[in-house]
Write a protein that holds these residues in place. Structure first.
Motif, PDB file in Angstrom:
ATOM      1  N   LYS A  55      -9.677 -28.613 -21.541  1.00 15.22           N
ATOM      2  CA  LYS A  55      -9.030 -27.303 -21.496  1.00 15.22           C
ATOM      3  C   LYS A  55      -8.798 -26.810 -20.076  1.00 15.22           C
ATOM      4  O   LYS A  55      -7.793 -26.161 -19.788  1.00 15.22           O
ATOM      5  CB  LYS A  55      -9.884 -26.281 -22.258  1.00 15.22           C
ATOM      6  CG  LYS A  55      -9.692 -26.346 -23.760  1.00 15.22           C
ATOM      7  CD  LYS A  55     -10.433 -25.208 -24.432  1.00 15.22           C
ATOM      8  CE  LYS A  55     -10.177 -25.232 -25.934  1.00 15.22           C
ATOM      9  NZ  LYS A  55     -10.999 -24.230 -26.637  1.00 15.22           N
ATOM     10  N   VAL A  71      -5.541 -26.927 -17.942  1.00 13.33           N
ATOM     11  CA  VAL A  71      -4.460 -25.973 -18.120  1.00 13.33           C
ATOM     12  C   VAL A  71      -4.253 -25.166 -16.835  1.00 13.33           C
ATOM     13  O   VAL A  71      -3.140 -24.746 -16.522  1.00 13.33           O
ATOM     14  CB  VAL A  71      -4.759 -25.035 -19.316  1.00 13.33           C
ATOM     15  CG1 VAL A  71      -3.693 -23.969 -19.452  1.00 13.33           C
ATOM     16  CG2 VAL A  71      -4.854 -25.846 -20.593  1.00 13.33           C
ATOM     17  N   GLN A  96      -9.851 -19.108 -30.484  1.00 12.91           N
ATOM     18  CA  GLN A  96     -10.307 -18.115 -29.512  1.00 12.91           C
ATOM     19  C   GLN A  96      -9.116 -17.337 -28.944  1.00 12.91           C
ATOM     20  O   GLN A  96      -8.243 -17.897 -28.277  1.00 12.91           O
ATOM     21  CB  GLN A  96     -11.095 -18.792 -28.400  1.00 12.91           C
ATOM     22  CG  GLN A  96     -12.463 -19.232 -28.889  1.00 12.91           C
ATOM     23  CD  GLN A  96     -13.187 -20.027 -27.842  1.00 12.91           C
ATOM     24  OE1 GLN A  96     -12.705 -21.078 -27.412  1.00 12.91           O
ATOM     25  NE2 GLN A  96     -14.315 -19.521 -27.408  1.00 12.91           N
ATOM     26  N   ASN A 127     -17.105 -25.362 -14.880  1.00 12.90           N
ATOM     27  CA  ASN A 127     -16.932 -25.747 -16.276  1.00 12.90           C
ATOM     28  C   ASN A 127     -17.425 -27.177 -16.519  1.00 12.90           C
ATOM     29  O   ASN A 127     -18.049 -27.465 -17.537  1.00 12.90           O
ATOM     30  CB  ASN A 127     -15.466 -25.609 -16.680  1.00 12.90           C
ATOM     31  CG  ASN A 127     -15.322 -25.333 -18.163  1.00 12.90           C
ATOM     32  OD1 ASN A 127     -16.302 -25.059 -18.830  1.00 12.90           O
ATOM     33  ND2 ASN A 127     -14.106 -25.422 -18.660  1.00 12.90           N
ATOM     34  N   ASP A 135      -6.834 -27.151 -30.603  1.00 11.67           N
ATOM     35  CA  ASP A 135      -8.218 -27.127 -30.132  1.00 11.67           C
ATOM     36  C   ASP A 135      -9.043 -28.009 -31.068  1.00 11.67           C
ATOM     37  O   ASP A 135      -8.807 -28.031 -32.277  1.00 11.67           O
ATOM     38  CB  ASP A 135      -8.723 -25.672 -30.159  1.00 11.67           C
ATOM     39  CG  ASP A 135     -10.155 -25.547 -29.664  1.00 11.67           C
ATOM     40  OD1 ASP A 135     -10.666 -26.517 -29.060  1.00 11.67           O
ATOM     41  OD2 ASP A 135     -10.769 -24.488 -29.876  1.00 11.67           O
ATOM     42  N   GLY A 138      -3.649 -16.480 -23.624  1.00  6.70           N
ATOM     43  CA  GLY A 138      -3.383 -16.981 -22.277  1.00  6.70           C
ATOM     44  C   GLY A 138      -2.386 -18.126 -22.300  1.00  6.70           C
ATOM     45  O   GLY A 138      -1.435 -18.181 -21.507  1.00  6.70           O
ATOM     46  N   LEU A 139      -2.606 -19.029 -23.263  1.00  5.74           N
ATOM     47  CA  LEU A 139      -1.758 -20.212 -23.396  1.00  5.74           C
ATOM     48  C   LEU A 139      -0.326 -19.811 -23.747  1.00  5.74           C
ATOM     49  O   LEU A 139       0.647 -20.331 -23.173  1.00  5.74           O
ATOM     50  CB  LEU A 139      -2.347 -21.094 -24.507  1.00  5.74           C
ATOM     51  CG  LEU A 139      -2.211 -22.595 -24.405  1.00  5.74           C
ATOM     52  CD1 LEU A 139      -2.634 -23.095 -23.040  1.00  5.74           C
ATOM     53  CD2 LEU A 139      -3.086 -23.238 -25.483  1.00  5.74           C
ATOM     54  N   LEU A 184      -8.685 -15.160 -26.595  1.00  6.16           N
ATOM     55  CA  LEU A 184      -8.493 -15.150 -25.148  1.00  6.16           C
ATOM     56  C   LEU A 184      -7.656 -16.343 -24.685  1.00  6.16           C
ATOM     57  O   LEU A 184      -6.700 -16.210 -23.917  1.00  6.16           O
ATOM     58  CB  LEU A 184      -9.882 -15.200 -24.499  1.00  6.16           C
ATOM     59  CG  LEU A 184     -10.018 -14.966 -23.009  1.00  6.16           C
ATOM     60  CD1 LEU A 184      -9.623 -13.550 -22.668  1.00  6.16           C
ATOM     61  CD2 LEU A 184     -11.460 -15.227 -22.578  1.00  6.16           C
ATOM     62  N   LEU A 185      -8.026 -17.528 -25.189  1.00  6.57           N
ATOM     63  CA  LEU A 185      -7.337 -18.737 -24.766  1.00  6.57           C
ATOM     64  C   LEU A 185      -5.952 -18.842 -25.396  1.00  6.57           C
ATOM     65  O   LEU A 185      -4.990 -19.270 -24.755  1.00  6.57           O
ATOM     66  CB  LEU A 185      -8.164 -19.978 -25.127  1.00  6.57           C
ATOM     67  CG  LEU A 185      -9.536 -20.029 -24.457  1.00  6.57           C
ATOM     68  CD1 LEU A 185     -10.257 -21.314 -24.816  1.00  6.57           C
ATOM     69  CD2 LEU A 185      -9.390 -19.926 -22.944  1.00  6.57           C
ATOM     70  N   ALA A 245     -15.341 -20.857 -22.337  1.00  2.00           N
ATOM     71  CA  ALA A 245     -14.027 -20.317 -22.701  1.00  2.00           C
ATOM     72  C   ALA A 245     -13.536 -19.353 -21.616  1.00  2.00           C
ATOM     73  O   ALA A 245     -12.356 -19.360 -21.241  1.00  2.00           O
ATOM     74  CB  ALA A 245     -14.113 -19.611 -24.045  1.00  2.00           C
ATOM     75  N   VAL A 281     -12.300 -21.251 -18.644  1.00  2.00           N
ATOM     76  CA  VAL A 281     -10.977 -21.826 -18.900  1.00  2.00           C
ATOM     77  C   VAL A 281      -9.908 -20.748 -18.752  1.00  2.00           C
ATOM     78  O   VAL A 281      -8.877 -20.952 -18.086  1.00  2.00           O
ATOM     79  CB  VAL A 281     -10.909 -22.470 -20.304  1.00  2.00           C
ATOM     80  CG1 VAL A 281      -9.474 -22.805 -20.671  1.00  2.00           C
ATOM     81  CG2 VAL A 281     -11.760 -23.723 -20.345  1.00  2.00           C
ATOM     82  N   ALA A 282     -10.188 -19.573 -19.334  1.00  2.00           N
ATOM     83  CA  ALA A 282      -9.236 -18.469 -19.216  1.00  2.00           C
ATOM     84  C   ALA A 282      -9.048 -18.094 -17.741  1.00  2.00           C
ATOM     85  O   ALA A 282      -7.919 -17.829 -17.293  1.00  2.00           O
ATOM     86  CB  ALA A 282      -9.737 -17.269 -20.013  1.00  2.00           C
ATOM     87  N   ALA A 295       1.153 -16.925 -23.203  1.00  2.00           N
ATOM     88  CA  ALA A 295       1.781 -16.254 -22.055  1.00  2.00           C
ATOM     89  C   ALA A 295       2.261 -17.281 -21.038  1.00  2.00           C
ATOM     90  O   ALA A 295       3.389 -17.230 -20.544  1.00  2.00           O
ATOM     91  CB  ALA A 295       0.788 -15.292 -21.419  1.00  2.00           C
ATOM     92  N   LEU A 296       1.383 -18.247 -20.770  1.00  2.00           N
ATOM     93  CA  LEU A 296       1.702 -19.272 -19.776  1.00  2.00           C
ATOM     94  C   LEU A 296       2.931 -20.090 -20.192  1.00  2.00           C
ATOM     95  O   LEU A 296       3.831 -20.339 -19.397  1.00  2.00           O
ATOM     96  CB  LEU A 296       0.479 -20.173 -19.629  1.00  2.00           C
ATOM     97  CG  LEU A 296       0.425 -21.232 -18.554  1.00  2.00           C
ATOM     98  CD1 LEU A 296      -1.038 -21.496 -18.227  1.00  2.00           C
ATOM     99  CD2 LEU A 296       1.082 -22.524 -18.980  1.00  2.00           C
ATOM    100  N   ARG A 327      -1.833 -19.222 -12.888  1.00  2.00           N
ATOM    101  CA  ARG A 327      -0.624 -18.400 -12.930  1.00  2.00           C
ATOM    102  C   ARG A 327      -0.481 -17.596 -11.644  1.00  2.00           C
ATOM    103  O   ARG A 327       0.631 -17.429 -11.125  1.00  2.00           O
ATOM    104  CB  ARG A 327      -0.664 -17.479 -14.157  1.00  2.00           C
ATOM    105  CG  ARG A 327      -0.437 -18.249 -15.443  1.00  2.00           C
ATOM    106  CD  ARG A 327      -0.820 -17.449 -16.660  1.00  2.00           C
ATOM    107  NE  ARG A 327       0.049 -16.303 -16.876  1.00  2.00           N
ATOM    108  CZ  ARG A 327      -0.206 -15.327 -17.748  1.00  2.00           C
ATOM    109  NH1 ARG A 327      -1.314 -15.356 -18.464  1.00  2.00           N
ATOM    110  NH2 ARG A 327       0.633 -14.342 -17.900  1.00  2.00           N
ATOM    111  N   MET A 330      -6.893 -20.583 -16.042  1.00  2.00           N
ATOM    112  CA  MET A 330      -5.514 -20.375 -16.451  1.00  2.00           C
ATOM    113  C   MET A 330      -4.885 -19.225 -15.672  1.00  2.00           C
ATOM    114  O   MET A 330      -3.763 -19.331 -15.157  1.00  2.00           O
ATOM    115  CB  MET A 330      -5.508 -20.031 -17.945  1.00  2.00           C
ATOM    116  CG  MET A 330      -4.486 -20.781 -18.757  1.00  2.00           C
ATOM    117  SD  MET A 330      -4.430 -20.128 -20.428  1.00  2.00           S
ATOM    118  CE  MET A 330      -5.779 -20.920 -21.210  1.00  2.00           C
ATOM    119  N   GLN A 331      -5.621 -18.123 -15.548  1.00  2.00           N
ATOM    120  CA  GLN A 331      -5.089 -16.959 -14.831  1.00  2.00           C
ATOM    121  C   GLN A 331      -4.921 -17.262 -13.349  1.00  2.00           C
ATOM    122  O   GLN A 331      -3.926 -16.877 -12.731  1.00  2.00           O
ATOM    123  CB  GLN A 331      -6.013 -15.752 -15.031  1.00  2.00           C
ATOM    124  CG  GLN A 331      -5.760 -15.079 -16.375  1.00  2.00           C
ATOM    125  CD  GLN A 331      -6.964 -14.308 -16.872  1.00  2.00           C
ATOM    126  OE1 GLN A 331      -7.996 -14.259 -16.204  1.00  2.00           O
ATOM    127  NE2 GLN A 331      -6.820 -13.705 -18.042  1.00  2.00           N
TER     128      GLN A 331
END
Lengths: 344, 220
Positions: B107, B110, B9, A206, B52, B15-16, B11-12, A169, A172-173, B18-19, A180, A176-177
């Motif tokens: 995932k 993304v 979750q 991952n 998810d 994040g999602l 965190l995800l 997780a 993945v975060a 916001a994106l 961005r 994503m960051q």
């Protein structure tokens, strides 16, 4: 080398009576010899000495058994043997005519058998304390081993879940960051390229974790059970695979995992050694056994000893008191069958 | 475009959201489990649900089951599944019902934001977005005993087939392979000819035809 049972018997012979008996035997032989060595009457002295000593040994022998049915069986047995041998000696000394000792032996044999049957019917436990303890120990070990394996299977699923909710997780975060950040760096292409590279690395990490997780506890196995997981394996395999799985209920996780990895490893072997063949997977679950067969129509001749993968499977199956058999005659394909006990 | 998210979750999920907000995609509601997903889909009638696979309370395939149910109740709903792992069996279940778009992505995809947003828009508009890993397993080399119809495809056609199965449009395929859209069209008609598939009107039906074909070969 004296056999151990002979040494054990020798230890049971009473020392002083044996010396006295030996002296008497020798003395009677000397008297017989000095008195003209006529008919060998001294043998009767020998027989008497032998019988007395043998009865003492038989008695002591039977006392070695623990009190209870076991001791009574050993007592009867020991005296039967001594008296039968005595009858044969008696017959031999007495001129070896009609073999009458057969009736003595038969009589003892029948009495002994009847007594054994009688004890069995009463459900008497003929095992010694040592044997009983050993049996109990084996039962305990079987139970605790199974317990340990169950704990291990649950632990592996927990690790898979921890990876999924934790490291994976976060990666993945992170991707994503980084994605961005990359977008915000449109005017700094060289830095954007670095960020993209970092994102690719995170994705690769991952992917490695995903492969690891699948090797530990495949999600589809946990989610949907063995039949679905094996179907998925079949569709992933580079050779055509037909799956026929009839599993009414879900066996314990540890059994499911073992069966799953048997199929996975076997299909990997088929792809490696018989890439032009077709494979079939058959799974049957009855009341107390899971039966898994992976067969291909390849060239056969697989060496069970050569593949360390098979060796690992065999050990895994053996730990569950299961059985793995391979038949791979040259030119007739390879068939791996695994039977896993899974009493409900 | 109105989107709901079901992800347990934090965190995800954050994040999602916001994106998506940065790219003018409106996230109208969020849920943490399957029940919640069905509730917000019913209440907000979104264009797309991003779901998810692993959700409470079972933490197994709750998300897939809820998504299938949501598609059953709202056939126009687009569903984009995000997961740490791909399972063709889940894709098949999703594709089986509903008229709306379907997507199934890992995932980590993304992180490639333009591609991800493209998938989001495609699925919301009724299209398809399948992860290349799902497609790879379907199109993957099958060295069968006899030649399968896929063996008649040239390597280039195979590439085009994979991209088509992912749900890409002709233009996107042309871009990915650095060829002209006209060349892609030619490959596509060749593929449909060789595989004996009926020519399909829109991209989504085309993907369904290709996937149906791939699954049929898979089972044979």
């Amino acid at each position: 080398m004296t056999p151990p049972w002979a040494a054990a018997l020798w230890r049971l012979v009473p020392r002083v009576p044996a010396q006295i008996g030996g002296g008497l035997a020798l003395l009677s032989f000397i008297i017989w010899a000095l008195t003209g060595a006529g008919s060998p009457w001294f043998l009767w002295t020998w027989l008497a000495v032998w019988l007395a000593l043998a009865l003492v040994v038989a008695w002591r022998w039977s006392r070695l058994a623990p009190p209870g049915p076991r001791r009574s069986v050993e007592t009867l047995g020991a005296f039967a043997v001594v008296l039968s041998i005595n009858a044969i000696f008696n017959w031999a000394i007495g001129g070896a005519g009609y073999f009458w000792p057969i009736w003595v032996i038969l009589g003892f044999g029948i009495a002994f058998s009847v007594y054994l049957v009688y004890l069995r019917n009463r459900g008497a436990d003929l095992r010694s304390r040592g044997e009983r303890e050993l049996t109990e120990r084996v039962e305990t070990l079987t139970e605790t081993r199974r317990g340990a394996l169950d704990v291990q299977a649950a632990e592996l699923r927990r690790i898979e879940r921890d990876l999924h909710d934790g490291a994976q997780a976060r990666l993945v975060a992170l991707s994503m960051q980084l994605g961005r950040a990359e977008e915000g760096l449109a005017d700094r292409p060289e830095i954007a390229a670095l960020v993209r590279q970092a994102r690719v690395e995170a994705t690769a990490a991952n992917a490695e974790l995903r492969d690891l997780a699948r090797g530990i506890a495949p999600p589809v196995l946990t989610d949907r059970g063995l039949a679905a997981a094996v179907e998925a394996l079949g569709s992933r395999a580079p050779v055509p695979v037909t799956v026929d799985a009839q599993i009414g209920r879900r066996p314990a996780p540890v059994i499911e995992s073992a069966a799953y990895f048997v199929v996975a490893e076997s299909l990997t072997n088929v792809a490696k050694h018989a890439p032009n063949s077709r494979a079939g997977v058959t799974i049957r679950l009855d009341r107390d056994e899971l039966d898994v067969v992976v067969a291909d129509d390849g060239p056969g001749g697989a060496d069970a000893a050569a593949g360390s993968g098979l060796d690992g499977l065999r050990r895994r199956v053996a730990a569950l008191d299961g059985d793995l058999s391979i038949s791979s005659p040259r030119g007739e394909g390879t068939r791996i069958e695994v039977k896993l006990p899974c009493g409900s | 475009m109105r989107v709901v998210i079901a992800e347990d979750q934090l965190l995800l999920r954050e994040g999602l959201i916001a994106l998506l907000r940065e790219h003018e995609v409106e996230v109208v509601a969020q849920a943490e489990d399957g029940e919640g997903l069905l509730r917000i889909v019913g209440a907000h009638k979104p264009d797309l649900a991003i779901v998810d696979v692993r959700l409470p309370p079972t933490f197994t395939d709750e998300g897939i089951r809820a998504a299938v149910e949501a598609r059953h109740r709202h056939p126009d709903l687009g569903v984009l599944i995000l997961s740490q792992y791909v399972e063709p069996v889940y894709t098949a279940e999703l594709l089986a019902g509903g008229e709306g778009g379907v997507g199934y992505l890992l995932k980590e995809r993304v992180g490639d934001i333009p591609a991800f947003l493209d998938a989001v828009r495609r699925v919301a508009a009724g299209g398809t977005a399948l992860d290349r890993e799902v497609v790879a397993e379907l199109v993957g080399e099958r060295r069968g005993v006899e030649e399968g119809p896929l063996d008649s495809l040239s390597p280039r056609e195979r590439e085009v087939l994979s991209l088509m199965a992912e749900g890409r449009t002709n233009n996107a395929i042309a871009e990915a392979l650095v060829v002209t859209p006209g060349a892609v069209e030619k490959h596509v008609s060749n593929i449909f000819g060789k595989l004996n598939l009926p020519a399909a009107a829109d991209d989504h039906r085309r993907v369904l035809a290709v996937l149906a074909f791939l699954r049929a070969t898979d089972a044979a």
